[in-house]
Every structure is written in structure tokens, then in C-alpha cells.
Motif scaffolding. Structure first.
Motif, short mmCIF file in Angstrom:
data_model
loop_
_atom_site.label_atom_id
_atom_site.label_comp_id
_atom_site.label_asym_id
_atom_site.label_seq_id
_atom_site.Cartn_x
_atom_site.Cartn_y
_atom_site.Cartn_z
N PRO A 34 0.84 -1.21 0.00
CA PRO A 34 0.00 0.00 0.00
C PRO A 34 0.87 1.26 0.00
O PRO A 34 1.88 1.32 0.71
N LEU A 35 0.50 2.21 -0.83
CA LEU A 35 1.28 3.44 -0.92
C LEU A 35 0.40 4.57 -1.39
O LEU A 35 -0.73 4.36 -1.83
N ARG A 36 0.95 5.75 -1.29
CA ARG A 36 0.20 6.95 -1.68
C ARG A 36 0.05 7.01 -3.19
O ARG A 36 1.00 6.78 -3.93
N GLN A 37 -1.15 7.35 -3.66
CA GLN A 37 -1.37 7.48 -5.09
C GLN A 37 -0.81 8.81 -5.60
O GLN A 37 -0.60 9.74 -4.83
N PHE A 38 -0.61 8.90 -6.90
CA PHE A 38 -0.14 10.16 -7.49
C PHE A 38 -1.18 11.26 -7.32
O PHE A 38 -0.87 12.36 -6.89
N ALA A 39 -2.39 10.95 -7.77
CA ALA A 39 -3.42 11.99 -7.84
C ALA A 39 -4.20 12.02 -6.55
O ALA A 39 -5.16 11.29 -6.37
N VAL A 40 -3.77 12.86 -5.65
CA VAL A 40 -4.49 13.04 -4.40
C VAL A 40 -5.05 14.45 -4.42
O VAL A 40 -4.34 15.42 -4.25
N ASP A 41 -6.32 14.56 -4.66
CA ASP A 41 -6.87 15.88 -4.91
C ASP A 41 -6.86 16.79 -3.70
O ASP A 41 -6.86 18.02 -3.87
N PRO A 42 -6.82 16.26 -2.46
CA PRO A 42 -6.60 17.19 -1.34
C PRO A 42 -5.30 17.98 -1.46
O PRO A 42 -5.16 19.03 -0.83
N ASP A 43 -4.35 17.52 -2.29
CA ASP A 43 -3.14 18.33 -2.53
C ASP A 43 -3.50 19.70 -3.07
O ASP A 43 -2.75 20.67 -2.88
N LEU A 44 -4.62 19.78 -3.78
CA LEU A 44 -5.02 21.08 -4.32
C LEU A 44 -5.37 22.05 -3.19
O LEU A 44 -5.25 23.25 -3.35
N LEU A 135 -9.44 26.66 -9.79
CA LEU A 135 -8.63 25.61 -9.16
C LEU A 135 -9.56 24.44 -8.84
O LEU A 135 -10.12 24.37 -7.75
N VAL A 136 -9.75 23.57 -9.82
CA VAL A 136 -10.78 22.54 -9.70
C VAL A 136 -10.24 21.15 -10.03
O VAL A 136 -9.23 21.00 -10.72
N ARG A 137 -10.90 20.18 -9.56
CA ARG A 137 -10.73 18.77 -9.86
C ARG A 137 -12.10 18.12 -9.80
O ARG A 137 -12.94 18.57 -9.02
#
Ligand SMILES: [Zn+2]
Length: 382
Positions: A34-44, A135-137
């Protein structure tokens, strides 16, 4: 620039969408812990936090977008696609297309992302603001009329361009500098002479075999698509040269009433999904150039819509670079610049220059002597 002239659209729920294992890593399994995914939208949210902490957000009028209506979404998408996204999201998850996982919040987030882009365009065309940033996802530029793709559910920028046409814009320029090719935007407007789609992307990255230089539009839209596939390792100088030698002359020949920018930041030099070398200076400079081009060509009307960007630590600085330029402020401090700005790829390389020279010599829009001759199609004959 101040808050009466520039608008910032974001919504908390856009940060609640999470594409999970569709975002780059293979799912947990043999050989994969298990690992962190690339696209983590809370990063926005962190990106917005940096823009706020820097004081740059004070220059904007901050707005909460309304969700896109069915009428908005149907400007680009078929009803079955919208139903699929909403049904899967209501069930709590699934793949709405090709590598386009949704969660419980995704349908709402996707409507807000598309709604923000459409609303920004309408308010800019109505004269309430000159410039806007959304600034959207989830992102949008891979989404096609009938299917979601690669994290993209609804094609935010394509919906915004269609909304602009409905609002009276005769010609719309879409510049897409996300590191991936915006196949969805290209497909929507491939035969439309009134929307010029220009994509600067990493050659052959995603989708495979999409965004080739010979893809230039069809029918009445012949010449209204302009792809700039750059080799991996391209950095600051070549990106700026593309904007000044390819995008700007094409825009002048086209004569837009509005400029839309699919403003992904995954061409950043620390991004795990791309292999390019752009820095906050690059995004600041490209944004400034496009704002000046809007002042020259489209009455200052320009709307930026966020797309990709997957470096947890660098994405906020790249968003800040873009936001600072829109506000007419200098490039921000960049604590990560030192790891990138000495690399040889930041200076123009001959294999990068050849892409520009190829387009200058062959793309129908770059062969035109001047603007204002009607449709883009047939330009090569003039
Ligand atoms: Zn991307």
C-alpha cells in the motif's frame, strides 16, 4: 490587477474527489505494498493554502461556483455518459471509463469543476472580470463526449468553450499546456473552425499515439488543431519559445474573442507523471505571455482552468507561479528551483528546436500572413 478584475473559483468538494488506484500506480498486489497514489486531490487544498498564505489570493475575488447543469454538460457529453458517472458515484465507486475511478463525491466534484469553468467564462464574457482561474478537480481534458478517461470525468475546458460560443464568443482559442495530450478537447473541436486547440505536451506520453503534429483538424476545422509534441526533458527555454514562436503567431492569425488555458502543472520538473523540466518561473512566464496576448487580441479576456499536477510538494508552488502572473505580480519564491534550473534541458536543445521549426514551416495557421480571413480551413491555400 485587483479583485474587481480577476476571479478565483474553487470549491471544497473538488478536493473530496479521489481517483484512487486509477491515478498512476498499479493496485496493491504481488510486489506492490500500500502506498500513496499520485493523484491526491486534497493536494489542491495545499495549493490554495499557499496562494492564500502568500497574499496573492487577496488580489482575487474568490467565488464559489454553482454545479454545472445538465444543459451545460450536454454541450459536450452524451446523456449516457453523465448517467454512468452519477450512477457509479452514487454506488460509491467504480471506473467511469478508462482509468477514471470515481468515489462517492466525484459526481458532485465533477459538476462543480465543469460549472466553475463555464461560470468563469460567462462572467468574463459579460465583463464582470477580465481574467479568471479555476482551481478545480477532477481534471477534464482527456474526457470524450461518450466516456471518461484518465482521471477526467467531464471535459471542463471543452464545456467552457461551448458555453462561450453560446454566450456570443465567435472564436475561442484553447491552449493546453498539461504534459499529457488533451485528446478529449481535440476530439470535440476537431472539425470546428471557430475553436483553435493548441496543445503543448510530452511526445508520446498519454494517450499513446495521440497529439501528433500531423493532427491538424478536419473538414471545416482543417488547420484549427495545432499539436506541439515536445521530447522528454524539455524545459524553460523551449516552452517559452513555443509560446512566442508557435502559440502567439497562431493566435494572431486566428483572432480569438476569448482565450482558455487548460493549465495543468504536470510538466513541472518534479512531477511523477511527466518527464519535463518546467519550473514556477516557466509557468509564471507562460501565463504572463498569455495574459499579454489576451490584452492584445481578446480584450483581455482569459480563463485558466487547472488540469493535471501530481507532485505533492511542487504543485502548490507551480499554482502560485501561475496565480501570481495572472495577478500581475512577480514570480514567487521557489524553494525547489535549485534542483531544476541548472539542468541542460532548461536551455533550448536542437531536437526541441526542430519541433518548432517543423511547425513554423508546415502548420497551415503559421503560414498565414495575417488574421481576419474568415474560417481557419483552407488557410494553406491563401
Ligand atoms: Zn496531465
Amino acid at each position: 490587477m485587483n479583485g474587481s478584475e480577476i476571479a478565483w473559483y474553487s470549491h471544497e468538494m473538488c478536493f473530496w474527489h479521489d481517483p484512487g488506484p486509477g491515478s498512476g500506480y498499479v493496485p496493491v498486489g504481488p510486489g506492490v505494498e500500500p502506498l500513496r497514489q499520485f493523484a491526491v486531490d486534497p493536494d489542491l487544498r495545499r495549493a490554495e493554502g499557499l496562494v492564500k498564505a502568500s497574499g496573492v489570493l487577496d488580489r482575487y475575488t474568490c467565488l464559489t461556483p454553482a454545479p454545472a447543469t445538465d444543459e451545460d454538460l450536454l454541450l459536450v457529453h452524451v446523456p449516457e455518459h453523465i448517467e454512468r458517472v452519477e450512477a457509479l458515484s452514487a454506488l460509491g465507486g467504480g471506473d467511469a471509463g478508462v482509468y477514471a475511478q470515481v468515489n462517492h463525491h466525484s459526481a458532485q466534484a465533477a459538476r462543480l469543476a465543469a460549472g466553475a469553468a463555464a461560470q468563469a467564462v460567462r462572467q468574463v464574457l459579460d465583463g464582470r472580470f477580465r481574467r479568471a482561474y479555476c482551481l478545480v478537480r477532477p481534471p477534464g481534458h482527456h474526457a470524450e463526449p461518450d466516456r471518461a478517461m484518465a482521471l477526467c470525468l467531464y471535459n471542463n475546458v471543452a464545456i467552457a468553450a461551448r458555453a462561450a460560443q453560446r454566450r456570443g464568443a465567435r472564436r475561442v482559442l484553447v491552449l493546453d499546456w498539461d504534459v499529457h495530450h488533451g485528446n478529449g478537447i481535440q476530439r470535440v473541436f476537431y472539425d470546428d473552425p471557430d475553436v483553435l486547440y493548441v496543445s503543448i505536451h510530452q511526445d508520446g506520453l498519454f494517450p499513446p499515439a495521440s497529439g501528433l503534429v500531423m493532427e491538424t483538424g478536419t473538414g471545416a476545422g482543417a488547420g484549427s488543431t495545432l499539436n506541439v509534441p515536445l521530447p522528454p526533458g524539455t524545459g524553460h527555454d523551449a516552452y517559452l519559445a513555443v509560446v512566442s514562436r508557435v502559440v502567439a503567431p497562431a493566435a494572431r492569425a486566428f483572432g480569438p474573442d476569448l482565450i482558455l488555458v487548460a493549465a495543468g502543472v504536470d510538466a513541472g520538473g518534479h512531477d511523477p507523471m511527466g518527464r519535463m523540466l518546467c519550473t514556477s518561473r516557466t509557468f509564471h512566464a507562460m501565463t504572463s505571455m498569455m495574459c499579454r496576448l489576451a490584452d492584445e487580441l481578446s480584450g483581455g479576456r482569459i480563463v485558466f482552468v487547472h488540469e493535471g499536477g501530481y507532485s505533492a510538494w511542487y504543485q502548490p508552488t507551480l499554482v502560485l507561479g501561475t496565480a501570481s502572473a495572472i495577478a500581475g505580480l512577480p514570480a514567487p519564491q521557489d524553494p525547489f528551483l535549485h534542483a531544476l534550473d541548472h539542468l541542460p534541458g532548461q536551455r533550448m536543445q536542437s531536437h526541441q528546436r526542430r519541433v518548432i521549426e517543423h511547425l513554423e514551416a508546415r502548420h497551415p495557421l503559421l503560414l498565414r500572413p495575417s488574421a481576419g480571413t474568415g474560417t481557419v480551413g483552407g488557410a494553406a491555400d491563401e
